[in-house]
Design an enzyme around this catalytic site. Sequence first.
Site, mmCIF file in Angstrom:
data_model
loop_
_atom_site.group_PDB
_atom_site.id
_atom_site.type_symbol
_atom_site.label_atom_id
_atom_site.label_comp_id
_atom_site.label_asym_id
_atom_site.label_seq_id
_atom_site.Cartn_x
_atom_site.Cartn_y
_atom_site.Cartn_z
ATOM 1 N N ASP A 191 0.836 -1.200 0.000
ATOM 2 C CA ASP A 191 0.000 0.000 0.000
ATOM 3 C C ASP A 191 0.875 1.256 0.000
ATOM 4 O OD1 ASP A 191 0.890 -0.078 2.606
ATOM 5 O OD2 ASP A 191 -1.092 0.070 3.529
ATOM 6 N N SER A 192 2.203 1.067 -0.005
ATOM 7 C CA SER A 192 3.115 2.197 -0.252
ATOM 8 C C SER A 192 2.810 2.820 -1.611
ATOM 9 C CB SER A 192 4.574 1.742 -0.184
ATOM 10 O OG SER A 192 4.785 0.602 -0.996
ATOM 11 N N ASP A 203 -1.241 -6.301 -0.282
ATOM 12 C CA ASP A 203 -1.347 -5.619 1.020
ATOM 13 C C ASP A 203 -2.802 -5.254 1.311
ATOM 14 O OD1 ASP A 203 0.130 -4.763 3.168
ATOM 15 O OD2 ASP A 203 1.098 -3.097 2.100
ATOM 16 N N LYS A 226 -1.070 -9.412 3.159
ATOM 17 C CA LYS A 226 -0.285 -8.870 4.277
ATOM 18 C C LYS A 226 -1.165 -7.923 5.082
ATOM 19 C CE LYS A 226 3.189 -5.641 3.854
ATOM 20 N NZ LYS A 226 2.743 -4.594 4.804
ATOM 21 N N GLU A 233 -1.019 -5.370 8.859
ATOM 22 C CA GLU A 233 -0.115 -4.738 9.826
ATOM 23 C C GLU A 233 -0.609 -4.900 11.263
ATOM 24 O OE1 GLU A 233 0.629 -0.638 8.891
ATOM 25 O OE2 GLU A 233 1.365 -1.102 6.870
ATOM 26 N N GLU A 240 9.866 -3.947 10.163
ATOM 27 C CA GLU A 240 10.278 -2.651 9.603
ATOM 28 C C GLU A 240 10.861 -1.752 10.695
ATOM 29 O OE1 GLU A 240 7.383 -0.842 7.026
ATOM 30 O OE2 GLU A 240 8.588 0.984 6.799
HETATM 31 O O1 KIV Z 1 3.550 -1.092 1.620
HETATM 32 C C1 KIV Z 1 4.729 -1.443 1.572
HETATM 33 O O2 KIV Z 1 5.451 -1.226 0.597
HETATM 34 C C2 KIV Z 1 5.289 -2.112 2.733
HETATM 35 C C3 KIV Z 1 6.773 -2.273 2.788
HETATM 36 C C4 KIV Z 1 7.370 -1.009 3.293
HETATM 37 C C5 KIV Z 1 7.195 -3.442 3.575
HETATM 38 O O3 KIV Z 1 4.580 -2.470 3.627
#
Ligand code: KIV
Length: 289
Positions: free
Chosen positions: A65-66, A108, A137, A139, A205
């Site tokens: 989600d970056s 994500d 994924k 968090e 992280e």
């Molecule tokens: O969203 C993302 O790119 C991430 C990485 C920083 C691990 O969670």
Amino acid sequence: MNTSSATPYGTLPPASPVAARKPNSLPRLQDMRERGEKITMLTAYDATFAAVADAAGIDCILVGDSLGMVCQGLPSTVGVSLETMRYHVESVVRGVQRVQGTTWIIGDLPFGSYHESREQALRSATVLMQAGAHMVKLEGGGWTTETVRFLVERGIPVCAHLGLTPQTVHALGGYRVQGRGDSAAKLRQDALALQDAGAAMLVLEMVPAALSAELTEALPRCHTIGIGAGKGTAGQVLVMHDMLGINLGKNPKFVRNFMTGQSSVLDAMGAYVRAVKDGSFPDNALHAW
Ligand code: KIV
């Protein structure tokens, strides 16, 4: 064994002998772990970069989600929607299928898409799995443990994420190192509970190198993937724009610009794969806390 070969993007560097020919899978990643081979992960958000990453021998692509920050120009990842994640996962999956098709793809779950209930998490994870992701994924620790168990019991592989969790940046007070001092005990407890719940991977992280190395030893069935967490993890992940030196801000200390000295994105990604596999990235003296 020389695994170099030609692709539409140039000649591939020798990559992981495991990843080079057959699609990655959880048993293959476990096998790499047991042989002591480092797992390489990189973010990608569109078909072309995903195809290049696959061609370069990246073991896992994270559709992170970056993308909210690097593709959409948002100030944080908080504003990313599930629909946006679905669009990018589908794009990455199509790109990977164009080349070797070996890369394990992680989608994500964005902010707010798994927070209400386990059922909401299952519905959101289903969207990304049906878009072609192999794993989702999410968090956080503690409150996420039962959600992870619920998804894993229903056949959805899960990657957890502890330490600096960007979706909670406002609660954390900024992008800061986590797990120092007293908070190390909570991180340890959360990580063990996530392995017990069935998480097969764990992104760590901005965590002190000594703590992430200790957790890696303690988690044989949950592969630790570090970002700013030192070299003692089972694998490494970077945001693609950071390692290509094209992010809009200042690169964090833990990043290396892999474009330096390379003439193509394929070569830069290949250099990243080699540096992670041979242990020369990260360098704890330069890229860890
Ligand atoms: O969203 C993302 O790119 C991430 C990485 C920083 C691990 O969670």
